[in-house]
Motif scaffolding. Structure first.
Motif, PDB file in Angstrom:
ATOM      1  N   SER A  46       0.814  -1.216   0.000  1.00  0.00           N
ATOM      2  CA  SER A  46       0.000   0.000   0.000  1.00  0.00           C
ATOM      3  C   SER A  46       0.847   1.264   0.000  1.00  0.00           C
ATOM      4  N   ALA A  47       2.120   1.156   0.363  1.00  0.00           N
ATOM      5  CA  ALA A  47       2.970   2.356   0.389  1.00  0.00           C
ATOM      6  C   ALA A  47       3.496   2.712  -0.996  1.00  0.00           C
ATOM      7  N   GLY A  48       3.355   1.783  -1.959  1.00  0.00           N
ATOM      8  CA  GLY A  48       3.849   2.058  -3.300  1.00  0.00           C
ATOM      9  C   GLY A  48       2.844   2.851  -4.103  1.00  0.00           C
ATOM     10  N   ALA A  49       3.347   3.532  -5.117  1.00  0.00           N
ATOM     11  CA  ALA A  49       2.443   4.225  -6.032  1.00  0.00           C
ATOM     12  C   ALA A  49       1.852   3.217  -6.995  1.00  0.00           C
ATOM     13  N   GLU A  51       1.873   3.380 -10.147  1.00  0.00           N
ATOM     14  CA  GLU A  51       2.981   3.177 -11.066  1.00  0.00           C
ATOM     15  C   GLU A  51       4.232   3.657 -10.347  1.00  0.00           C
ATOM     16  N   LEU A  52       5.370   3.204 -10.806  1.00  0.00           N
ATOM     17  CA  LEU A  52       6.620   3.669 -10.220  1.00  0.00           C
ATOM     18  C   LEU A  52       7.433   4.197 -11.389  1.00  0.00           C
ATOM     19  N   GLY A  53       6.946   5.288 -11.964  1.00  0.00           N
ATOM     20  CA  GLY A  53       7.502   5.803 -13.209  1.00  0.00           C
ATOM     21  C   GLY A  53       8.797   6.561 -13.022  1.00  0.00           C
ATOM     22  N   ASP A  54       9.324   7.062 -14.144  1.00  0.00           N
ATOM     23  CA  ASP A  54      10.570   7.824 -14.124  1.00  0.00           C
ATOM     24  C   ASP A  54      10.409   9.073 -13.283  1.00  0.00           C
ATOM     25  N   SER A  55       9.202   9.597 -13.225  1.00  0.00           N
ATOM     26  CA  SER A  55       8.966  10.852 -12.531  1.00  0.00           C
ATOM     27  C   SER A  55       7.530  10.803 -12.030  1.00  0.00           C
ATOM     28  N   ALA A  56       7.331  11.205 -10.779  1.00  0.00           N
ATOM     29  CA  ALA A  56       5.984  11.247 -10.207  1.00  0.00           C
ATOM     30  C   ALA A  56       5.557  12.696 -10.080  1.00  0.00           C
ATOM     31  N   VAL A  57       4.275  12.960 -10.224  1.00  0.00           N
ATOM     32  CA  VAL A  57       3.745  14.294  -9.931  1.00  0.00           C
ATOM     33  C   VAL A  57       2.927  14.174  -8.663  1.00  0.00           C
ATOM     34  N   VAL A  58       3.329  14.927  -7.642  1.00  0.00           N
ATOM     35  CA  VAL A  58       2.719  14.833  -6.316  1.00  0.00           C
ATOM     36  C   VAL A  58       2.345  16.231  -5.837  1.00  0.00           C
TER      37      VAL A  58
ATOM     38  N   LEU B 106       8.843   9.428  -0.765  1.00  0.00           N
ATOM     39  CA  LEU B 106      10.216   8.952  -0.950  1.00  0.00           C
ATOM     40  C   LEU B 106      10.407   8.453  -2.377  1.00  0.00           C
ATOM     41  N   SER B 107      11.611   8.656  -2.887  1.00  0.00           N
ATOM     42  CA  SER B 107      12.064   7.945  -4.085  1.00  0.00           C
ATOM     43  C   SER B 107      12.920   6.773  -3.641  1.00  0.00           C
ATOM     44  N   GLY B 136       4.090   6.517   7.343  1.00  0.00           N
ATOM     45  CA  GLY B 136       3.111   7.383   6.690  1.00  0.00           C
ATOM     46  C   GLY B 136       3.644   8.098   5.461  1.00  0.00           C
ATOM     47  N   VAL B 137       4.624   7.499   4.790  1.00  0.00           N
ATOM     48  CA  VAL B 137       5.141   8.087   3.545  1.00  0.00           C
ATOM     49  C   VAL B 137       4.845   7.160   2.379  1.00  0.00           C
ATOM     50  N   ARG B 138       4.844   7.719   1.162  1.00  0.00           N
ATOM     51  CA  ARG B 138       4.602   6.916  -0.027  1.00  0.00           C
ATOM     52  C   ARG B 138       5.857   6.842  -0.890  1.00  0.00           C
ATOM     53  N   LEU B 139       6.095   5.652  -1.459  1.00  0.00           N
ATOM     54  CA  LEU B 139       7.215   5.412  -2.366  1.00  0.00           C
ATOM     55  C   LEU B 139       6.705   5.667  -3.776  1.00  0.00           C
ATOM     56  N   VAL B 140       7.041   6.817  -4.357  1.00  0.00           N
ATOM     57  CA  VAL B 140       6.325   7.261  -5.549  1.00  0.00           C
ATOM     58  C   VAL B 140       7.118   7.194  -6.847  1.00  0.00           C
ATOM     59  N   THR B 141       8.434   7.041  -6.775  1.00  0.00           N
ATOM     60  CA  THR B 141       9.214   7.001  -8.008  1.00  0.00           C
ATOM     61  C   THR B 141      10.473   6.192  -7.748  1.00  0.00           C
ATOM     62  N   GLY B 142      11.019   5.575  -8.769  1.00  0.00           N
ATOM     63  CA  GLY B 142      12.141   4.690  -8.522  1.00  0.00           C
ATOM     64  C   GLY B 142      13.021   4.462  -9.718  1.00  0.00           C
TER      65      GLY B 142
END
Lengths: 351, 351
Positions: A46-49, A51-58, B106-107, B136-142
């Motif tokens: 649940s902590a992952g997005a 998608e885990l793309g090259d760039s996230a918009v947050v 987080l990345s 409470g953080v999200r892993l949004v890009t990688g």
């Protein structure tokens, strides 16, 4: 000694029947995608997005931010036209720019191999400073780790970056529609060939220099036209082939290329023949692929060509309703060939 | 082959007369500081920040953001009480929290050694997902890179993080004043000893578990009192000794400790005796050092003790006008000893 119970990890371990990491998992192609989709995302839970793309918009504090990271392990660290320092800055700047963001701040993290000449570290850091100044970003926070001689290889650099996305900008891989125009900003395949030309055991004569460059200014010029820029990608690992396949799949469109319209310099074509590579799969570090609304395309192309990094911009194809998810190129002989997502690693440690 | 002219780099190469990287440059002590101040900052030039701290506070789109990065190379990757995955999340969460920020995103960037068991990668990723959810953080890009067997060691993880700093929060290393109270949130030296206890060739019996934990909730409780929290640091590499020396130098105050008030568990004290270490120089991964306005201290301490991660919070010393820039401890025998910034690497690859 502590013991670790690996049986507790039972995610559907991927991937092409290998139980271990192979070079192809870092190639930016199908194996990389499987690693993200079948291993990282299920593990992050649940902590992952999504998608885990090259760039996230947050969103943070009312601001729309682009956030991106890349590690750089290119070998050799200095190559014709640039260095790992240039790549580390320009690569993350470009990932942010592909969201339509104005890049603002970078972090820098070094993993140094014990015994590395400090002058080499200094040269890399100097290249980063110059590249950051050229791109208009600031290096604001950092970290340095050192590993023993057997556990590293010179200098590995990670950068992460924050950019600001203006209101109304909605660039994204799902926005391509049949009828859209596919554009590339200039000659392709240059960076990968420049690095390979000086790879130990593989050196061959070529005058090709890496195209590493920051693309945020070019993107700003494109957005400044007010035209509808649907998708932007910088075709690094996996090349233009990987970028177009990802767009085709995300948007559910076909992409139809005209092979003779691809801007492949003669030196790149020759080197690819020698090495058995497809220029469409070779990494670029200063080019972008854009999908444009057909009504906006002439204006956006004109703006690209007026920018120093887009003088060679040209249309290479169109999005079509046929063969959704697939990229097809019309060959010089009038036939068609499928341009597939590269599987694994064509050119290891190219960035 | 391309040739590189290293003579073009003529920065005053540091550092203790070594022309090459040594393990000490990654130790978080004096050699790490010299590398930043004498090599990275001059090399970055105008693109670098005035300081290159653990966490930067920057402005974007009207929001005040904390931005931080760390790479993790801990060996072994799994140790009593945690793993490289826990450290990679909690470490960056804590760097953000030390600016008083609420960590948000987080990345994640992996450098995988070819041949590493994918189940190991999965376990690390799973630990990251759980730690992120807990914090409470999200892993949004990688990003994932793979290096050949001779150039890596299992899994290296980088995380960068973005946090939001509330208006009015001005925590920083320069804000300590004579008379301020120095507090630690609990037992010190735990993480370093836990890792060393299972290091190959050095294993010794101990029940010590790493204290890796996310400290943002504890910081929020402290700030929620309305008290004046002047400085926060998480004493990782270099331990409490490094954090207090950095605060003393940045603020131009002396720090006066009372040695018998330091919360050092018996097992840590025993292991330190065995290994010849000073518990003040051993890394922590779930503790913070705070400098508090004396009027606020009782209220803030009460809030810390009411939080699960601060039950052992206690005063360990005060800031003084004497011996500015220096940390001095009053010993059990009534003497004084200077607690210096560690020079190099006491415990390599501890995080």
């Amino acid at each position: 000694m502590t013991t670790v119970d690996f049986s507790a990890w039972s995610c559907p371990v991927p991937l092409r029947d290998t139980p271990a990491v192979v070079m192809g998992h870092g190639g930016g192609g199908a194996m990389s995608a499987e690693l993200v989709e079948q291993l990282f995302l299920p593990a992050f839970g649940s902590a992952g997005a999504a998608e885990l793309g090259d760039s996230a918009v947050v969103e943070a504090g009312g601001a729309r931010l682009a956030f991106s990271t890349d590690s750089y392990v290119v070998k050799p660290m200095f190559f014709p036209g640039g260095s790992i320092g240039d790549l580390a800055v320009n690569g993350t700047v470009n990932d942010l720019a592909m969201s339509g963001a104005t890049p603002l701040y970078l972090s820098t993290a070094f993993i140094l191999q014990e015994g590395t000449d400090l002058a080499v570290v200094g040269r890399i850091a100097q290249a980063m400073g110059l590249a950051a100044a050229a791109a208009g970003v600031r290096l604001v926070t950092g970290d340095t780790k050192v590993v023993d001689r057997a556990s590293g290889d010179g200098v590995f650099v990670n950068t992460a970056g924050i950019g600001l996305v203006a209101p109304g900008v909605t660039i994204g891989p799902r926005r391509a529609r049949p009828g859209d125009v596919v554009v590339v900003s200039g000659d392709i395949g240059v960076h990968g060939i420049a690095v390979m030309s000086c790879r130990e055991g593989l050196s061959f004569g070529t005058s090709v220099l890496s195209d590493t460059a920051p693309l945020a200014g070019l993107v700003a010029a494109m957005l400044g036209t007010g035209g509808d820029v649907r998708v932007l990608r910088d075709p690094t690992r996996g090349g233009v082939a990987a970028s177009l396949n990802e767009i085709a799949r995300a948007s559910g469109v076909g992409v139809s290329l005209v092979e003779r319209d691809l801007p492949v310099p003669a030196a790149v074509r020759d080197a690819c023949s020698l090495l058995g590579l497809d220029p469409l799969q070779v990494a670029n570090e200063g080019k972008l692929v854009a999908v444009l609304d057909p009504g906006s395309a002439p204006l956006v192309l004109e703006a690209m060509r007026a920018h120093p990094l887009g003088t060679g911009a040209r249309v290479i194809g169109t999005c079509v309703a046929e063969h959704p998810g697939t990229v097809v190129a019309r060959t010089a002989l009038g036939g068609n060939r499928v341009i597939s997502l590269p599987i694994g690693e064509q050119l290891p440690r190219i960035c």
